[in-house]
Design a protein around this motif. Structure first.
Motif, PDB file in Angstrom:
ATOM      1  N   HIS A 137      13.084  -3.663  -0.273  1.00  0.00           N
ATOM      2  CA  HIS A 137      13.061  -5.106  -0.022  1.00  0.00           C
ATOM      3  C   HIS A 137      12.373  -5.418   1.307  1.00  0.00           C
ATOM      4  CE1 HIS A 137      15.248  -8.599   1.840  1.00  0.00           C
ATOM      5  NE2 HIS A 137      14.838  -9.178   0.732  1.00  0.00           N
ATOM      6  N   ASN A 138      12.762  -4.715   2.388  1.00  0.00           N
ATOM      7  CA  ASN A 138      12.230  -5.011   3.721  1.00  0.00           C
ATOM      8  C   ASN A 138      10.762  -4.612   3.861  1.00  0.00           C
ATOM      9  OD1 ASN A 138      14.695  -6.022   4.540  1.00  0.00           O
ATOM     10  ND2 ASN A 138      15.425  -4.058   5.317  1.00  0.00           N
ATOM     11  N   THR A 139      10.420  -3.410   3.348  1.00  0.00           N
ATOM     12  CA  THR A 139       9.039  -2.941   3.528  1.00  0.00           C
ATOM     13  C   THR A 139       8.041  -3.757   2.707  1.00  0.00           C
ATOM     14  OG1 THR A 139       9.430  -1.231   1.825  1.00  0.00           O
ATOM     15  CG2 THR A 139       9.727  -0.599   4.138  1.00  0.00           C
ATOM     16  N   SER A 140       8.436  -4.193   1.507  1.00  0.00           N
ATOM     17  CA  SER A 140       7.545  -5.036   0.708  1.00  0.00           C
ATOM     18  C   SER A 140       7.366  -6.404   1.371  1.00  0.00           C
ATOM     19  CB  SER A 140       8.080  -5.195  -0.717  1.00  0.00           C
ATOM     20  OG  SER A 140       9.399  -5.725  -0.709  1.00  0.00           O
ATOM     21  N   LYS A 141       8.425  -6.906   2.033  1.00  0.00           N
ATOM     22  CA  LYS A 141       8.314  -8.172   2.771  1.00  0.00           C
ATOM     23  C   LYS A 141       7.324  -8.013   3.933  1.00  0.00           C
ATOM     24  CE  LYS A 141      11.013 -11.472   5.495  1.00  0.00           C
ATOM     25  NZ  LYS A 141      12.356 -11.783   6.038  1.00  0.00           N
ATOM     26  N   ASN A 142       7.435  -6.880   4.678  1.00  0.00           N
ATOM     27  CA  ASN A 142       6.503  -6.637   5.783  1.00  0.00           C
ATOM     28  C   ASN A 142       5.058  -6.638   5.300  1.00  0.00           C
ATOM     29  OD1 ASN A 142       8.562  -6.428   7.644  1.00  0.00           O
ATOM     30  ND2 ASN A 142       8.698  -4.199   7.520  1.00  0.00           N
ATOM     31  N   MET A 143       4.805  -5.957   4.166  1.00  0.00           N
ATOM     32  CA  MET A 143       3.438  -5.878   3.653  1.00  0.00           C
ATOM     33  C   MET A 143       2.935  -7.251   3.205  1.00  0.00           C
ATOM     34  SD  MET A 143       2.369  -2.892   4.155  1.00  0.00           S
ATOM     35  CE  MET A 143       0.803  -3.160   3.320  1.00  0.00           C
ATOM     36  N   ALA A 144       3.832  -8.080   2.648  1.00  0.00           N
ATOM     37  CA  ALA A 144       3.440  -9.428   2.230  1.00  0.00           C
ATOM     38  C   ALA A 144       3.004 -10.253   3.437  1.00  0.00           C
ATOM     39  CB  ALA A 144       4.606 -10.103   1.515  1.00  0.00           C
ATOM     40  N   VAL A 146       1.955  -9.057   6.416  1.00  0.00           N
ATOM     41  CA  VAL A 146       0.729  -8.472   6.976  1.00  0.00           C
ATOM     42  C   VAL A 146      -0.502  -8.931   6.191  1.00  0.00           C
ATOM     43  CG1 VAL A 146      -0.539  -6.312   7.226  1.00  0.00           C
ATOM     44  CG2 VAL A 146       1.813  -6.468   8.029  1.00  0.00           C
ATOM     45  N   GLU A 147      -0.421  -8.840   4.855  1.00  0.00           N
ATOM     46  CA  GLU A 147      -1.578  -9.215   4.035  1.00  0.00           C
ATOM     47  C   GLU A 147      -1.854 -10.718   4.119  1.00  0.00           C
ATOM     48  OE1 GLU A 147      -3.515  -7.172   3.072  1.00  0.00           O
ATOM     49  OE2 GLU A 147      -2.482  -5.297   2.712  1.00  0.00           O
ATOM     50  N   ARG A 148      -0.797 -11.514   4.252  1.00  0.00           N
ATOM     51  CA  ARG A 148      -1.007 -12.962   4.404  1.00  0.00           C
ATOM     52  C   ARG A 148      -1.750 -13.262   5.709  1.00  0.00           C
ATOM     53  NH1 ARG A 148       4.181 -16.152   5.776  1.00  0.00           N
ATOM     54  NH2 ARG A 148       3.634 -15.163   7.748  1.00  0.00           N
ATOM     55  N   ASN A 149      -1.338 -12.592   6.784  1.00  0.00           N
ATOM     56  CA  ASN A 149      -1.998 -12.820   8.071  1.00  0.00           C
ATOM     57  C   ASN A 149      -3.444 -12.314   8.069  1.00  0.00           C
ATOM     58  OD1 ASN A 149       0.336 -13.955   9.023  1.00  0.00           O
ATOM     59  ND2 ASN A 149       1.072 -12.082  10.024  1.00  0.00           N
ATOM     60  N   ARG A 150      -3.725 -11.339   7.187  1.00  0.00           N
ATOM     61  CA  ARG A 150      -5.108 -10.842   7.056  1.00  0.00           C
ATOM     62  C   ARG A 150      -5.926 -11.698   6.085  1.00  0.00           C
ATOM     63  NH1 ARG A 150      -4.454  -4.684   5.403  1.00  0.00           N
ATOM     64  NH2 ARG A 150      -6.677  -4.578   5.841  1.00  0.00           N
ATOM     65  N   VAL A 157       0.594 -11.973  -2.337  1.00  0.00           N
ATOM     66  CA  VAL A 157       1.443 -12.490  -3.430  1.00  0.00           C
ATOM     67  C   VAL A 157       2.052 -11.340  -4.227  1.00  0.00           C
ATOM     68  CG1 VAL A 157       1.386 -13.728  -5.624  1.00  0.00           C
ATOM     69  CG2 VAL A 157       0.266 -14.700  -3.614  1.00  0.00           C
ATOM     70  N   ALA A 158       1.287 -10.259  -4.462  1.00  0.00           N
ATOM     71  CA  ALA A 158       1.820  -9.115  -5.203  1.00  0.00           C
ATOM     72  C   ALA A 158       2.991  -8.478  -4.460  1.00  0.00           C
ATOM     73  CB  ALA A 158       0.716  -8.082  -5.428  1.00  0.00           C
ATOM     74  N   TYR A 159       2.817  -8.302  -3.146  1.00  0.00           N
ATOM     75  CA  TYR A 159       3.927  -7.740  -2.357  1.00  0.00           C
ATOM     76  C   TYR A 159       5.117  -8.692  -2.324  1.00  0.00           C
ATOM     77  CZ  TYR A 159       1.064  -3.900  -0.523  1.00  0.00           C
ATOM     78  OH  TYR A 159       0.322  -2.769  -0.383  1.00  0.00           O
ATOM     79  N   PHE A 160       4.829  -9.990  -2.255  1.00  0.00           N
ATOM     80  CA  PHE A 160       5.922 -10.958  -2.199  1.00  0.00           C
ATOM     81  C   PHE A 160       6.714 -10.966  -3.518  1.00  0.00           C
ATOM     82  CE2 PHE A 160       7.755 -15.219  -2.638  1.00  0.00           C
ATOM     83  CZ  PHE A 160       8.485 -15.284  -1.453  1.00  0.00           C
TER      84      PHE A 160
END
Length: 477
Positions: A137-144, A146-150, A157-160
């Motif tokens: 749950h936490n790591t997928s949120k972090n990736m969402a 990070v990718e949003r800021n990039r 959206v996939a990570y979210f």
């Protein structure tokens, strides 16, 4: 409660032989209270050269690094996280995920994206192979994030979506606990009500005798009315019977799950209580060898209890169609490696050797997570019924052009002919098939259910005193 804990710890005199342990606990309290500078003050009184406990060193360095991270002193934070890393073993997946995530935050807060993002991704990949839903749950949120800021919105959206899926799983698990607690309270209230009713029953007996004649007359009238309504409702009997059958199955499931919580948990909880009492006694006597022995025993009981609760959770989610199930193509050997990796320490602590022989290149069409649940249950059973030191051999091979074969062979106590016949006769799966005296528990029922959903087969070969072989057949791609 933290403030009360701080007050009690400060009351301990400085000549106490575990003075540094006291300082560490005070540091931990202020970290949790977000008093980061005060926490660092207490942690700095600890001399890590005076201990050989690598786990303690790792945890303290990690906590000091967190304090500096929150204080935005990123250079010192990074330094302590690097000290923590020295004491993390390659197989300590949980600690590796935590380390990589925290270090990534150090870099990310300094806008060092090239250093931070790979660490976030490594933590995410490790969490996918680990059993903790919270980490996924936490790591997928972090990736969402990070990718949003990039500005990579499709990946974000996939990570979210994955983050929301794990969030729902956590909610479902917590909801089961909440319902279980409610059931326990209801059971206690019912028992109290039964006592009160028993007392009132003695008082009413005299009145009941006097009203027996009137009651009999009323009963005859009731029976006559019941016969009339029965005739009217005869056309609906089929629907009523179907509902009754479904209700019986649901009620049996509820009763069994309640039995698991109220009965099967009582023994390990009492065992942990006794071990804590022994632990307090050994600490008072400064017998550290006994402390380690009792701690290892407590860990084993906790693992067994956690396994039981996981089975209850997975069975409840499966029965309510909330267990995520997606069949896809996976390489079988790495999947088996992931499961066995989590059992290396447990097996080693019990003098049990685990060997493996996997045929490379086998691609299977399965739901990965449900197959892992089956494998964990079968390996847990192999360890549980080992009767001391022994061995577990896990192999995979090609059964036919359309099926792969997984074998888990142990050198444990084996099964009687009656038990073997019972576990191999499970075809129509329901909660009423459970008979733990013959080796059929919720875990085995869950295994059969999930293997069947994967369009596979599960059966056993065993001889009393000579171990057991569990065979799983799954579809090849």
């Amino acid at each position: 409660m933290y403030l009360k804990g701080e007050k009690v710890l400060k009351a301990i005199t400085d000549d106490f032989y575990l003075k540094e342990f006291k300082e560490l606990k005070l540091g931990q309290i202020h970290l949790l209270l977000r008093n980061y500078k005060t926490a660092i003050k207490y942690y700095s009184k600890w001399n890590y050269n005076n201990t050989e406990d690598s786990i303690l060193k790792r945890n303290v360095f990690h906590n000091i690094g967190l304090c500096y991270l929150h204080l935005k002193d990123y250079k010192k934070s990074e330094s302590f996280f690097e000290k923590e890393f020295i004491f993390i073993k390659k197989k300590d997946t949980l600690e590796l995920i935590s380390y990589k995530t925290d270090l990534a935050n150090v870099y990310y807060n300094q806008y060092l994206d090239d250093d931070a993002i790979p660490l976030f991704k490594e933590a995410y990949d490790l969490a996918k192979r680990y059993s903790s839903i919270e980490l996924k749950h936490n790591t997928s949120k972090n990736m969402a994030i990070v990718e949003r800021n990039r500005k990579r919105y499709k990946e974000s959206v996939a990570y979210f979506d994955e983050y929301v899926k794990w969030k729902d799983s956590i909610w479902n698990r917590d909801k089961i606990w909440e319902l279980t607690e409610k059931d326990k309270k209801i059971a206690v209230a019912q028992k109290q009500q039964e006592v009160l009713l028993k007392e009132e029953e003695l008082k009413r007996e005299k009145v009941v005798r006097n009203g027996l004649l009137a009651g009999t007359s009323g009963l005859l009238v009731f029976i006559a009315g019941l016969g009339f309504f029965y005739k009217k409702l005869k056309d609906k009997n089929k629907l009523i019977n179907q509902q009754k059958e479904a209700l019986s199955v649901a009620n049996a499931t509820k009763n069994y799950l309640f039995s698991v919580v109220s009965h099967d948990l009582r023994s390990p909880i009492n065992s942990i209580k006794r071990q804590h009492e022994q632990l307090a006694k050994h600490v008072a006597n400064k017998d550290m060898n006994a402390v380690k022995e009792v701690t290892n025993s407590a860990i084993a009981v906790t693992e067994s209890t956690s396994h039981l609760l996981n089975n209850v959770l997975h069975w409840s989610l499966e029965q309510s169609n909330q267990l995520i199930f997606e069949r896809s193509s996976y390489a079988l050997a790495p999947l088996l490696d992931q499961v066995l990796f989590d059992y290396e320490d447990i097996a080693e602590s019990r003098n049990i050797s685990i060997s493996q022989d996997f045929k490379e290149g086998l691609l299977v069409n399965v739901d990965k997570e449900s197959l892992k649940i089956v494998l964990r249950n079968l390996i847990d059973n192999a360890i549980k019924y080992m009767n001391g030191a022994g061995s577990i051999d896990v192999t995979s091979s090609k059964e036919s052009e359309i099926q792969a074969r997984i074998e888990i062979q142990d050198s444990g106590i084996g099964m009687t002919a009656e038990q073997l016949a019972k576990v191999n006769s499970l075809k129509d799966l329901s909660i009423d098939k459970i008979d733990r005296s013959k080796g059929v528990g919720l875990g085995l029922l869950l295994c059969q259910t999930l293997v069947k959903k994967n369009q596979g087969a599960l059966f056993f070969e065993s001889e009393e005193g000579k171990g057991t072989k569990a065979v799983i057949l799954v579809s090849l791609v």
